[in-house]
Design a protein around this motif. Structure first.
Motif, PDB file in Angstrom:
ATOM      1  N   ASP A  24       0.835  -1.196   0.000  1.00  0.00           N
ATOM      2  CA  ASP A  24       0.000   0.000   0.000  1.00  0.00           C
ATOM      3  C   ASP A  24       0.875   1.253   0.000  1.00  0.00           C
ATOM      4  O   ASP A  24       0.592   2.234  -0.711  1.00  0.00           O
ATOM      5  N   HIS A 110      -2.317  -6.272  -5.775  1.00  0.00           N
ATOM      6  CA  HIS A 110      -2.759  -5.477  -4.622  1.00  0.00           C
ATOM      7  C   HIS A 110      -3.644  -4.322  -5.074  1.00  0.00           C
ATOM      8  O   HIS A 110      -4.661  -4.012  -4.431  1.00  0.00           O
ATOM      9  N   GLN A 111      -3.292  -3.716  -6.196  1.00  0.00           N
ATOM     10  CA  GLN A 111      -4.085  -2.610  -6.733  1.00  0.00           C
ATOM     11  C   GLN A 111      -5.471  -3.076  -7.152  1.00  0.00           C
ATOM     12  O   GLN A 111      -6.472  -2.370  -6.953  1.00  0.00           O
ATOM     13  N   GLN A 114      -7.468  -3.468  -4.057  1.00  0.00           N
ATOM     14  CA  GLN A 114      -7.804  -2.135  -3.549  1.00  0.00           C
ATOM     15  C   GLN A 114      -9.030  -1.578  -4.263  1.00  0.00           C
ATOM     16  O   GLN A 114      -9.968  -1.069  -3.639  1.00  0.00           O
ATOM     17  N   THR A 115      -9.007  -1.685  -5.598  1.00  0.00           N
ATOM     18  CA  THR A 115     -10.129  -1.179  -6.393  1.00  0.00           C
ATOM     19  C   THR A 115     -11.419  -1.919  -6.066  1.00  0.00           C
ATOM     20  O   THR A 115     -12.486  -1.310  -5.926  1.00  0.00           O
ATOM     21  N   GLN A 118     -12.754  -0.749  -2.735  1.00  0.00           N
ATOM     22  CA  GLN A 118     -13.396   0.563  -2.842  1.00  0.00           C
ATOM     23  C   GLN A 118     -14.780   0.450  -3.471  1.00  0.00           C
ATOM     24  O   GLN A 118     -15.729   1.108  -3.036  1.00  0.00           O
TER      25      GLN A 118
END
Length: 255
Positions: A24, A110-111, A114-115, A118
């Motif tokens: 992160d 990881h991204q 994350q998306t 969200q």
């Protein structure tokens, strides 16, 4: 990423970014410096990452072991890119393994999570704005359509329809193309009701369906018949088991 106020030893108040793991933090630094995630400048990112850990230590904040492990991994990747590779001169650009590849894959994964997180939080916020209405009870004075107790039941009509479809089954594949809806239940209800009422004698079930009628028309006609039987507009009778089903006009019941 969220912000939390953390006091240092001198009593001053700092707002320190609270990252959910070293990946992160790396993503934050990459986005902040507008770096290409597929072509990370390891010297720069490693320096910024270690500087950030030093800042946390200066404020006497505990640094989790996973952050230190990632720091050592960054230094290792950086050293591999700086040291000359004897085999690199004998390989083409496509054959040379990029030391950053594993790190890039971890950051992309990881991204992605994350998306997704969200989006899920957004869906949860939207769902909190909705207030479902409880299912209403059927009014006591409602008059529901029922089959005539003296007529044959739905099972007999279903079996008759299954036999009708079986007769129409063809042995070779049928080529079909998707078309807009051509047959409507409301039209077939009017058509079937008219046929039965105008018939001088009881109309047999099979007589409702033309031999060359399209399957869509057959299904729509059968649904229309079920609706008319339910309303009591048409009465279906069957004298013998597996015998012909005959349709006659019945009394119209309010729905």
């Amino acid at each position: 990423m969220k912000n939390e106020a953390t006091p240092n030893v001198k009593g001053l108040l700092f707002k320190v970014p609270d990252f959910e793991g070293p990946l992160d933090l790396l993503l934050h630094l990459i986005k902040k410096n507008q770096m290409d995630i597929y072509d990370i400048p390891m010297a720069e990112i490693t320096t910024q990452y270690i500087d950030y850990l030093h800042q946390l230590k200066e404020m006497q904040l505990d640094v989790a072991g996973e952050y230190l492990v990632t720091a050592s991994m960054l230094v290792n990747i950086k050293s591999k890119m700086l040291l000359p590779n004897e085999q690199a001169s004998l390989q083409t650009d496509d054959e040379i393994e990029d030391p950053r590849e594993g790190l890039v894959q971890q950051l992309l994964l990881h991204q992605t999570f994350q998306t997704a997180a969200q989006n899920m939080r957004g869906y949860a916020d939207e769902r909190m704005k909705l207030y479902p209405r409880e299912q209403a009870l059927v009014p006591a004075d409602a008059s529901l359509g029922k089959l005539d107790p003296d007529s044959c039941d739905i099972t007999a009509l279903q079996k008759a329809f299954a036999r009708l479809i079986l007769k129409r089954k063809v042995q070779k594949p049928v080529m079909r193309k998707i078309e807009s809806e051509r047959y409507f239940l409301k039209d077939q209800i009017s058509r079937v009701e008219k046929l039965v009422k105008q018939a001088k004698e009881p109309l047999e079930f099979d007589d409702l369906f033309a031999a060359n009628a399209a399957l869509e028309l057959v299904v729509t006609t059968f649904l229309a018949l079920l609706e008319l039987v339910k309303q009591g507009v048409i009465k279906a009778t069957q004298e013998d088991i597996l015998g012909p089903i005959k349709l006659v006009s019945g009394e119209v019941n309010a729905i």
